[in-house]
Each structure stands twice: as C-alpha cells, then as structure tokens.
Design a protein around this motif. Structure first.
Motif, PDB file in Angstrom:
ATOM      1  N   VAL A  86       0.732  -1.203   0.133  1.00 22.27           N
ATOM      2  CA  VAL A  86      -0.078   0.280  -0.057  1.00 22.27           C
ATOM      3  C   VAL A  86       0.949   1.286   0.166  1.00 22.27           C
ATOM      4  N   SER A  88       0.803   5.560   0.254  1.00 22.45           N
ATOM      5  CA  SER A  88       0.306   6.846   1.047  1.00 22.45           C
ATOM      6  C   SER A  88       0.713   7.915  -0.144  1.00 22.45           C
ATOM      7  N   ILE A 110      -5.414   3.103   7.772  1.00 24.76           N
ATOM      8  CA  ILE A 110      -4.867   2.241   7.071  1.00 24.76           C
ATOM      9  C   ILE A 110      -4.053   0.993   7.453  1.00 24.76           C
ATOM     10  N   MET A 114      -4.336  -2.844   6.759  1.00 28.80           N
ATOM     11  CA  MET A 114      -3.662  -3.182   6.139  1.00 28.80           C
ATOM     12  C   MET A 114      -3.774  -4.919   7.504  1.00 28.80           C
ATOM     13  N   LEU A 122       4.215  -0.808   3.543  1.00 27.43           N
ATOM     14  CA  LEU A 122       3.662   0.114   3.224  1.00 27.43           C
ATOM     15  C   LEU A 122       4.743   1.524   3.566  1.00 27.43           C
ATOM     16  N   THR A 124       4.665   5.649   3.012  1.00 22.13           N
ATOM     17  CA  THR A 124       3.931   7.040   2.888  1.00 22.13           C
ATOM     18  C   THR A 124       4.751   8.137   3.207  1.00 22.13           C
ATOM     19  N   TRP A 169       7.100  -0.523   7.135  1.00 27.13           N
ATOM     20  CA  TRP A 169       6.410   0.905   7.005  1.00 27.13           C
ATOM     21  C   TRP A 169       7.853   1.045   5.873  1.00 27.13           C
TER      22      TRP A 169
END
Length: 234
Positions: A86, A88, A110, A114, A122, A124, A169
C-alpha cells in the motif's frame, strides 16, 4: 552524511511485479506514481474519491480505479485484500493555514485495514522537517507556511514508529517538490533523519518521487524506517 544511490535500478529488481494499492492516486504525486507503476508493469489499483477525475488523469485501461473512504477501516480493508503493498500519496487539500488532519486520521484507518487484509508493506509520503533538528533547523519560512502540515505528518510518523512494529513501513521524507518527469539523477538518502544535510535549497521533481517510491518497494529497503531523500544535482 547522506548516502548517494545510483539513479538506475539494479536490473534484477524488475524481475517481478507488485500488486499496488495507491491512496491519493489522483493527486500530483499519486498521478505520477500511478503512471510509472503502470509503465513498469505493476498491477495498480487507484483508491480515490472520484473515478472520473482519475480516468481523466491516467486514461490507461490497465488501471483499476475504486472509490474509497480513507478514514474507514472497513472500506480500506475491502480494497487492500490481495495487494502486495500500500502506498499513501495522500495530500492536504485546502489552505495551508487550515487545520490539517488527513495524515494522522488516515493512517489510523490504513494500518488496521492492512492488518485485516494481511498486507505488511506500507510506504507513506512525508516531508522534511517533521521533527526538530538542532543540527540544521528548518528555515523559518518553511515552518510559517507548512507548520500545520508538518505537525500532522509528525503525528502520522509517530504513530508508525510507536504502533506499527509488525508492519514493513517506510516513511519517505521529501523537500519542496516541483512538476517534472523522472530524471536519472542519483538520490541522496539519510535514514532516520529529517533532512539531507547541506541541501536546504533542494527541489525534487515529482517524477523522481515516484521513481524513489517504486525503487524502494522493489528493493525492500528502509523497512521500519523514515528516510530523508534528495536528488544530487549535477
């Protein structure tokens, strides 16, 4: 010190494709990211508020477009299922003097979405100067213009650091952005830093933002980290 990285990807990096969900795909960063991801052969789903707007910006038949509420765990979970990562690319819409909450509110939807969908990766988009740096403080004009945005980005990053140890992340921090395609300029990268030192006047093209995002996702670098990014000018 920043770590210079080649402007070209290792050829082996492109030996696989990813199923990507891109939030904010119709924004300026998201549009460029979507285009480059499709060009590289990735399976891309744009998660947006308006399908018509998205189709106008990226009229590519390969693109999947789905309407989503970025603060709804239920809505996001449905659209994250089956994805490899994902991204963002959400941004603040409105006056800079307005209260900003899109980053801190969306991340709290989010992340649980997830987890529900079984997605770990992830990335961002963030900005330089989310936290104070006594070595090289943010220019006053930056704090004056972007103070509310930076505070909300800091809340988002604090949440990732404190609550998301189970996720892979990455928060990619960029300086001022300009319109423009991807270049072949090498990147300078500072992991766990809020800026690339000595580069306060740096500008990064949105095409290079997308280039960095896709390279980072493909390489698996900077998991569990925030990283400040710049391009090294010739």
């Amino acid at each position: 010190m920043p770590v210079p990285v080649s402007g070209h990807l290792d050829p082996d990096v492109h030996n696989f494709t990813m199923k990507l969900a891109i939030l904010g795909a119709s924004g300026r960063n998201g549009t460029e990211l979507t285009k480059q991801a499709l060009e590289q052969g990735h399976d891309v789903t744009a998660l947006v508020r308006s399908e018509e707007k998205m189709r106008e910006k990226v009229p590519d038949e390969r693109l999947k477009v789905e309407i989503v509420n970025v603060t709804s765990v239920e809505s996001l979970t449905r659209h994250f299922k089956g994805k490899d990562a994902v991204v963002s690319a959400l941004g603040h819409v409105g006056e800079l003097k307005d209260t900003v909450a899109i980053f801190s509110e969306s991340i709290k939807a989010i992340v649980p979405a997830m987890r529900n969908a079984g997605v770990c990766r992830l990335l961002t988009l963030s900005a330089w100067y989310t936290f104070d740096d006594p070595k090289e403080p943010a220019p006053p004009i930056v704090l004056q213009l972007l103070g509310n945005v930076l505070k909300d980005l800091a809340q988002m990053e604090s949440y990732l650091m404190a609550e998301c140890g189970d996720l892979e992340w990455t928060s990619a921090r960029f300086p001022s952005l300009t319109a423009g395609p991807a270049t072949e300029l090498p990147f300078a990268e500072n992991a766990d830093a809020v800026q690339v030192y000595g580069s306060q006047r740096c500008r990064v093209a949105r095409g290079d933002v997308a280039r960095f995002v896709l390279a980072t996702l493909s390489s698996g670098k900077y998991k569990g980290k925030a990283v400040a990014v710049a391009t090294l000018q010739n």
